[in-house]
Structures are given as structure tokens and as C-alpha cells.
Design a protein around this motif. Structure first.
Motif, PDB file in Angstrom:
ATOM      1  N   ALA B  12      12.020   8.191   1.926  1.00 14.89           N
ATOM      2  CA  ALA B  12      12.900   6.709   2.177  1.00 14.89           C
ATOM      3  C   ALA B  12      12.127   5.459   1.507  1.00 14.89           C
ATOM      4  O   ALA B  12      12.406   5.285   0.334  1.00 14.89           O
ATOM      5  CB  ALA B  12      13.286   6.761   3.431  1.00 14.89           C
ATOM      6  N   GLU B  13      10.900   5.628   0.914  1.00 15.73           N
ATOM      7  CA  GLU B  13      10.025   4.961   0.855  1.00 15.73           C
ATOM      8  C   GLU B  13       9.963   4.988  -0.357  1.00 15.73           C
ATOM      9  O   GLU B  13      10.482   3.949  -1.359  1.00 15.73           O
ATOM     10  CB  GLU B  13       8.571   5.298   1.148  1.00 15.73           C
ATOM     11  CG  GLU B  13       8.107   3.361   0.846  1.00 15.73           C
ATOM     12  CD  GLU B  13       6.267   3.604   1.124  1.00 15.73           C
ATOM     13  OE1 GLU B  13       5.240   3.626   0.324  1.00 15.73           O
ATOM     14  OE2 GLU B  13       6.065   4.937   2.583  1.00 15.73           O
ATOM     15  N   ALA B  14       9.887   6.274  -1.350  1.00 10.79           N
ATOM     16  CA  ALA B  14      10.712   5.930  -2.486  1.00 10.79           C
ATOM     17  C   ALA B  14      11.532   6.043  -3.243  1.00 10.79           C
ATOM     18  O   ALA B  14      12.167   5.924  -4.454  1.00 10.79           O
ATOM     19  CB  ALA B  14      10.086   8.370  -2.804  1.00 10.79           C
ATOM     20  N   GLY B  15      12.810   6.232  -2.621  1.00 12.65           N
ATOM     21  CA  GLY B  15      14.159   5.168  -2.511  1.00 12.65           C
ATOM     22  C   GLY B  15      14.948   6.713  -3.833  1.00 12.65           C
ATOM     23  O   GLY B  15      14.661   8.111  -3.645  1.00 12.65           O
ATOM     24  N   LYS B  16      15.915   6.473  -3.520  1.00 11.10           N
ATOM     25  CA  LYS B  16      16.851   7.778  -4.419  1.00 11.10           C
ATOM     26  C   LYS B  16      16.773   6.841  -5.838  1.00 11.10           C
ATOM     27  O   LYS B  16      17.644   8.038  -7.046  1.00 11.10           O
ATOM     28  CB  LYS B  16      18.315   8.097  -3.739  1.00 11.10           C
ATOM     29  CG  LYS B  16      17.978   9.278  -1.852  1.00 11.10           C
ATOM     30  CD  LYS B  16      19.186   9.508  -1.968  1.00 11.10           C
ATOM     31  CE  LYS B  16      19.243   9.693  -0.871  1.00 11.10           C
ATOM     32  NZ  LYS B  16      20.689  10.906  -0.346  1.00 11.10           N
TER      33      LYS B  16
END
Lengths: 182, 145
Positions: B12-16
Motif C-alpha cells: 500500500a505504501e508503494a501504491g499502484k
């Protein structure tokens, strides 16, 4: 969109409308296919080569498209196969001794001048390249592309159950990889 | 097995968002570059000049196939039939030996000297020779063979 694709396919089959229909097809799908390919091959130059190979294959084989699947699925399938073929052939011809595809991809990722992600994004990409081929494809298509499992099933010719399992394992491995780096 | 799609914290921290960029105007230029490549490939695929070899190729191929079949069939067959032929030859030799064994000495030497048996042996002599050496039954069998 469905009707439009059908019309496009019909026009691609007729010699008098083929050129124009192909131009339409390229304009319509080039971006989506590019990003799909880029997620697999990572490097922009490689993605550009593969995108050209994909459309070239479409141009040559449009007569063989039987409409058993949608045009979109057929294009994605060709793009996926072309990407994997490209990686395997480049890996074979590379002068650097590399044990597997993940080493090759890591090298391509690092040499890509168009990578502009944060540190955590780089870690995520490094984690993805360590996955086995099928899990890598499924993870990219699901996580970034948010492609429904049913469509992925048609593109990759794999059952929905198997795809869900692959994605589940891939997520776990990626999470573990990133945690171990920190 | 639980295949829920809850994204772990690290992911989630890295994102999409994809961390990739593209050169400016890439998608504007792509169709033209693709067209140039297709034209180039089409030119490359144009039919080349037909040479004599192209005409002869099917015939040569057929001839080679016949030669291959001949070699594959003829030699094994020859190898298989050779012992049989030898046996036939040896059987002929054996027949000659048997014949010679059954010829009396006078006839044998006469043949060797090149004399004609009929010239030297009269009918009476022959009759008496047969009467002395063969039974009536043997003579009957020889005549009615």
C-alpha cells in the motif's frame, strides 16, 4: 465498444478498408498495450520494440482472428506472448552471464532512463522481478492493471482459481521481499 | 485457502502508480514509426527472383526421396536374400556332385576326354549295361519320370 471492435475487425479483413482500420486499431490500443508490455519488460526501449512487434503480428495475422475471444483479449494475448518471447530471446543473447530472467530484468530496470519512481516503488519493482513468470504476469495485470480475473483467464489461458492463487502467492512474496530489504 | 485481496501495508505504501515515464510525444509518433516498419517489412517480404534451382527443387527433392527409399529398401533386402542365394548355389553344386557320383567310370572318362558316349556305345552294349546295373523297375521309373 464491443460493436466498434466488431466493426474494426470486419474492416481489417476487407482489403479496401484494411489500412484505415489498422490505423484506428493502433490509435485505440497503443497506450493500453504499451503499459501492459512495459510492466512485463520494464525498460522503455524494450517496450517500444515489443509494441511494434505486437502490431506487426496483428497486421500479419488479422485473417486468423476467429472472434472466439474479443479483439482486446486477442491483442493482449499477442502482446503478452511477444513480451515473454522478447525477454527470453534477449536473455539468451546477452553477453552478461545471468542465471535467470530476474537478473536480466533487474539489469534492464536499472538501465532504464525513464524510470522515475520513489525508493519504495523501486523496491516493489525489484521484488516483482524475483517472482516466477506466471506470478509476475498475474501480479502486474491485477495489481497495476486491475484487469478482472475472467479477462485475465482468457488472456493467459488459465483458470480463474489458479490466477487467484498465483496472485495471492505473489502478493505474499512481494511483501516478504520488501520487508526483508528494510 | 484465503485469497482475499487486502493489500498489505508495504505494498500500500508503494501504491499502484507505475513508476515509469515515456519520452515526450511518444504515442503521437508511434503510429508513423510503426507504419514505416510495416512498409519496410512488406518490402522485405516481396517475392524474390525465381531461379532455376527453385524450379528444379521439387524434382530434386523427389529424386532424393526415391534414392533414399531405394537405399533403405534395396540394401536390407539384398542383405536378407544373399544367404538364400548362396544356399541355392551350394544346392546346385551338390546336385552336380550327386550326378557325377551316379555316372559310371566309363561315361565319366569319356566325358572328360570329350568323346560322345553314343559314338562308342552300341545299343546292345547299352542294353546289356542297363540290364547288368539297373532293375526293370528302376528303368521304368527313369523312363516315366
Amino acid at each position: 465498444m464491443q460493436n466498434s471492435d466488431q466493426e474494426l475487425t470486419e474492416n481489417l479483413r476487407k482489403e479496401e478498408t484494411r489500412d484505415r482500420a489498422f490505423q484506428e486499431l493502433v490509435l485505440k490500443y497503443q497506450e493500453r498495450l504499451y503499459w501492459h508490455i512495459r510492466k512485463i519488460v520494464l525498460n522503455h526501449d524494450d517496450a517500444d520494440d515489443v509494441l511494434q512487434n505486437t502490431f506487426l503480428k496483428v497486421w500479419r495475422n488479422i485473417g486468423q482472428f476467429r472472434e472466439e475471444s474479443s479483439l482486446f483479449t486477442w491483442l493482449y494475448r499477442i502482446a503478452t506472448n511477444e513480451s515473454l518471447t522478447f525477454i527470453n530471446s534477449r536473455k539468451r543473447h546477452t553477453l552478461i552471464s545471468m542465471n535467470d530472467v530476474s537478473d536480466y530484468l533487474k539489469d534492464r530496470l536499472e538501465s532504464d532512463e525513464f524510470f522515475e519512481g520513489s525508493d519504495i516503488q523501486k523496491k516493489l519493482q525489484s521484488a516483482i522481478v524475483t517472482l516466477p513468470e506466471k506470478q509476475r504476469l498475474v501480479f502486474n495485470m491485477r495489481y497495476f492493471g486491475e484487469i478482472p480475473y475472467q479477462e485475465m483467464s482468457e488472456i493467459l489461458n488459465t483458470s480463474v482459481g489458479a490466477l487467484k492463487a498465483s496472485y495471492h502467492h505473489a502478493v505474499k512474496k512481494v511483501e516478504d521481499y520488501i520487508s526483508n530489504l528494510e | 485457502m484465503d485469497f482475499s485481496e487486502k493489500i498489505p501495508a508495504k505494498l500500500a505504501e508503494a501504491g499502484k502508480e507505475l513508476p515509469f515515464a515515456i519520452p515526450p510525444r511518444y504515442f503521437d509518433d508511434f503510429p508513423a514509426r510503426l507504419k514505416a516498419r510495416i512498409d519496410k517489412e512488406s518490402l522485405r517480404e516481396e517475392p524474390r527472383k525465381v531461379r532455376m534451382y527453385d524450379y528444379l527443387r521439387p524434382v530434386l527433392g523427389l529424386a532424393a526421396a526415391f534414392a533414399a527409399v531405394f537405399l533403405l529398401v534395396f540394401f536390407p533386402v539384398k542383405l536378407i536374400t544373399q544367404p538364400a542365394l548362396t544356399a541355392e548355389a551350394s544346392s546346385d553344386a551338390q546336385n552336380i556332385i550327386n550326378l557325377v557320383e551316379h555316372v559310371d567310370d566309363h561315361t565319366f572318362f569319356s566325358l572328360l576326354e570329350g568323346e560322345t558316349v553314343h559314338d562308342t556305345i552300341s545299343d546292345d552294349a547299352l542294353e546289356s549295361y542297363l540290364a547288368a546295373n539297373f532293375s526293370d523297375y528302376d528303368i521304368y521309373l527313369e523312363i516315366h519320370k
